[in-house]
Structure formats: structure tokens, C-alpha cells
Design a protein around this motif. Structure first.
Motif, short mmCIF file in Angstrom:
data_model
loop_
_atom_site.label_atom_id
_atom_site.label_comp_id
_atom_site.label_asym_id
_atom_site.label_seq_id
_atom_site.Cartn_x
_atom_site.Cartn_y
_atom_site.Cartn_z
N SER A 124 0.88 -1.25 -0.08
CA SER A 124 0.16 0.25 -0.09
C SER A 124 0.92 1.50 -0.05
N ALA A 125 1.98 1.13 0.17
CA ALA A 125 3.04 2.16 0.46
C ALA A 125 3.20 2.98 -0.95
N ALA A 126 3.18 2.15 -2.17
CA ALA A 126 3.70 2.42 -3.32
C ALA A 126 2.55 3.23 -4.09
N PRO A 127 2.45 4.53 -4.58
CA PRO A 127 1.46 5.20 -5.08
C PRO A 127 1.22 4.62 -6.57
N GLU A 128 -0.12 4.76 -6.93
CA GLU A 128 -0.50 4.43 -7.98
C GLU A 128 0.07 5.61 -9.38
N ARG A 129 0.47 4.90 -10.44
CA ARG A 129 1.07 5.76 -11.34
C ARG A 129 0.00 6.64 -12.10
N VAL A 130 0.32 7.80 -12.15
CA VAL A 130 -0.79 8.68 -13.02
C VAL A 130 -0.35 8.84 -14.40
N ALA A 131 -1.17 8.47 -15.22
CA ALA A 131 -1.21 8.59 -16.75
C ALA A 131 -0.66 9.84 -17.10
N PRO A 132 -0.01 10.06 -18.04
CA PRO A 132 0.45 11.46 -18.36
C PRO A 132 -0.51 12.15 -19.44
N ILE A 133 -0.64 13.54 -19.37
CA ILE A 133 -1.78 14.18 -19.83
C ILE A 133 -1.09 15.20 -21.04
N CYS A 134 -1.92 15.12 -22.10
CA CYS A 134 -1.35 15.88 -23.28
C CYS A 134 -1.47 17.46 -22.90
N PRO A 135 -0.43 18.40 -22.87
CA PRO A 135 -0.53 19.71 -22.29
C PRO A 135 -1.44 20.67 -23.17
N THR A 136 -1.71 19.97 -24.60
CA THR A 136 -2.69 20.97 -25.29
C THR A 136 -4.19 20.71 -25.12
N CYS A 137 -4.50 19.41 -25.18
CA CYS A 137 -5.99 19.11 -24.96
C CYS A 137 -6.48 18.45 -23.99
N SER A 138 -5.39 18.25 -22.88
CA SER A 138 -5.75 17.34 -21.73
C SER A 138 -6.33 16.27 -21.85
N MET A 139 -5.93 15.43 -22.69
CA MET A 139 -6.40 14.05 -22.95
C MET A 139 -5.36 13.20 -22.48
N THR A 140 -5.51 11.86 -21.95
CA THR A 140 -4.62 11.14 -21.63
C THR A 140 -3.67 10.56 -22.68
N LEU A 141 -2.37 10.68 -22.67
CA LEU A 141 -1.64 10.14 -23.48
C LEU A 141 -1.54 8.67 -23.87
N PRO A 142 -1.26 8.10 -25.08
CA PRO A 142 -1.23 6.56 -25.12
C PRO A 142 0.27 6.34 -24.61
N ALA A 143 0.69 5.19 -24.79
CA ALA A 143 2.01 4.60 -24.36
C ALA A 143 3.09 5.24 -25.11
N THR A 144 2.63 5.53 -26.34
CA THR A 144 3.78 6.17 -27.12
C THR A 144 4.15 7.41 -26.72
N GLY A 145 3.39 8.06 -26.09
CA GLY A 145 3.52 9.52 -25.53
C GLY A 145 3.35 10.61 -26.46
N VAL A 146 2.64 10.03 -27.72
CA VAL A 146 2.29 10.94 -28.50
C VAL A 146 0.76 11.17 -28.69
N CYS A 147 0.22 12.29 -28.43
CA CYS A 147 -1.38 12.66 -28.50
C CYS A 147 -1.96 12.13 -29.50
N ASP A 148 -3.25 11.20 -29.78
CA ASP A 148 -3.59 10.80 -30.61
C ASP A 148 -4.50 12.01 -31.60
N TYR A 149 -4.83 13.06 -30.68
CA TYR A 149 -5.68 14.29 -31.43
C TYR A 149 -4.81 15.34 -32.02
N CYS A 150 -3.61 15.39 -30.98
CA CYS A 150 -2.95 16.89 -31.32
C CYS A 150 -1.78 16.60 -32.31
N GLY A 151 -1.19 15.15 -32.33
CA GLY A 151 -0.08 14.62 -33.07
C GLY A 151 0.88 14.81 -32.23
#
Length: 151
Positions: A124-151
């Protein structure tokens, strides 16, 4: 500061479900919330921490966790009440404290069953990893790190 306009009743119920499956201490520990002094979300006879539930519900709604510093207790209680939930406030000296109204945990049985438990619980000590967010559209980034919407 997080806004909670995207948080629906369903997101709150999802957060409550996760709280129930993890347990209170693990839930608060994973997401970095402390217990709310005197405030309590009451749902189906159980007691929950309002700020933690709203913070995690915000994660279900937007993909971004509402961290403890961003979730004010008055904002959390307002969101919960708007969505039809019961929230109690700190008790005044003349009333019974909310903590006393919390149901006591049932004592654990000391008898062993014949079938061994095979499940393993994560720390219980390890915090859950929070998914990275696109700085432009605030959508969750896929594993590639490139936003599907913004490119």
C-alpha cells in the motif's frame, strides 16, 4: 486548481467501488489523501472520505487525479451534494462526533480454513502511477507519449 464539472454520479460511484475493493487505508495511501476531519460521505451504510472520493472521481472523469492540495473539502462536499450524495459536516460540541457514528470493524476470525489463500496483495506504500496528460488538449496520452488528437 481542479474543476469538478466533468465529475458525474457514475464517476463518484466508480471511486466508491475502488475504495471498497482497496480498503480505506490503501485507497487513501495510493492517492495521497489524508482522512477528512469530521467530514464524511455516507453511501449505502458506509463512510468515505469526501475529498479522496472526489479526487479519484475526477481521475475517472478526466484522466487526471485531483490531488489532495487541489481538492478543498467544501468543494468536494458541494460536488457530492449536487450529485445526490449525503455528506456530514464536523460535529459541533453539543452533537455526537461523526467519528463515533462510523461503524466499527468486525473482528477478524482467528480460525483457519482448510483452503489456503493464494492471492497476493500489493504494497500500500507505493502510489499508483498517474497517466501523462497532453498539455494541449488535456487528454490522457497513449503509451507512445504522442497525443492521438494533437499529433
Amino acid at each position: 486548481m481542479a474543476t469538478f464539472s466533468a465529475v458525474t454520479r457514475q464517476h463518484i460511484l466508480q471511486a466508491i467501488g475502488e475504495h471498497d475493493s482497496r480498503g480505506r487505508d490503501d485507497f487513501l495511501g495510493v492517492y495521497g489523501f489524508a482522512p477528512d476531519d469530521g467530514y464524511a460521505l455516507l453511501h449505502e451504510g458506509r463512510v468515505y472520505e469526501p475529498r479522496a472520493i472526489v479526487g479519484v472521481a475526477h481521475r475517472y472523469a478526466t484522466g487526471r487525479l485531483g490531488i489532495a492540495d487541489e481538492v478543498a473539502v467544501d468543494a468536494a462536499t458541494a460536488v457530492l451534494r449536487k450529485r445526490g450524495f449525503d455528506v456530514t459536516e464536523p460535529a459541533v460540541a453539543t452533537r455526537t462526533p461523526v467519528a463515533a457514528a462510523r461503524p466499527a470493524r468486525a473482528p477478524r476470525s482467528t480460525t483457519r480454513t482448510s483452503t489456503p489463500r493464494t492471492t497476493t496483495r500489493a504494497s500500500s506504500a507505493a502510489p499508483e502511477r498517474v497517466a501523462p496528460i497532453c498539455p494541449t488538449c488535456s487528454m490522457t496520452l497513449p503509451a507512445t507519449g504522442v497525443c492521438d488528437y494533437c499529433g
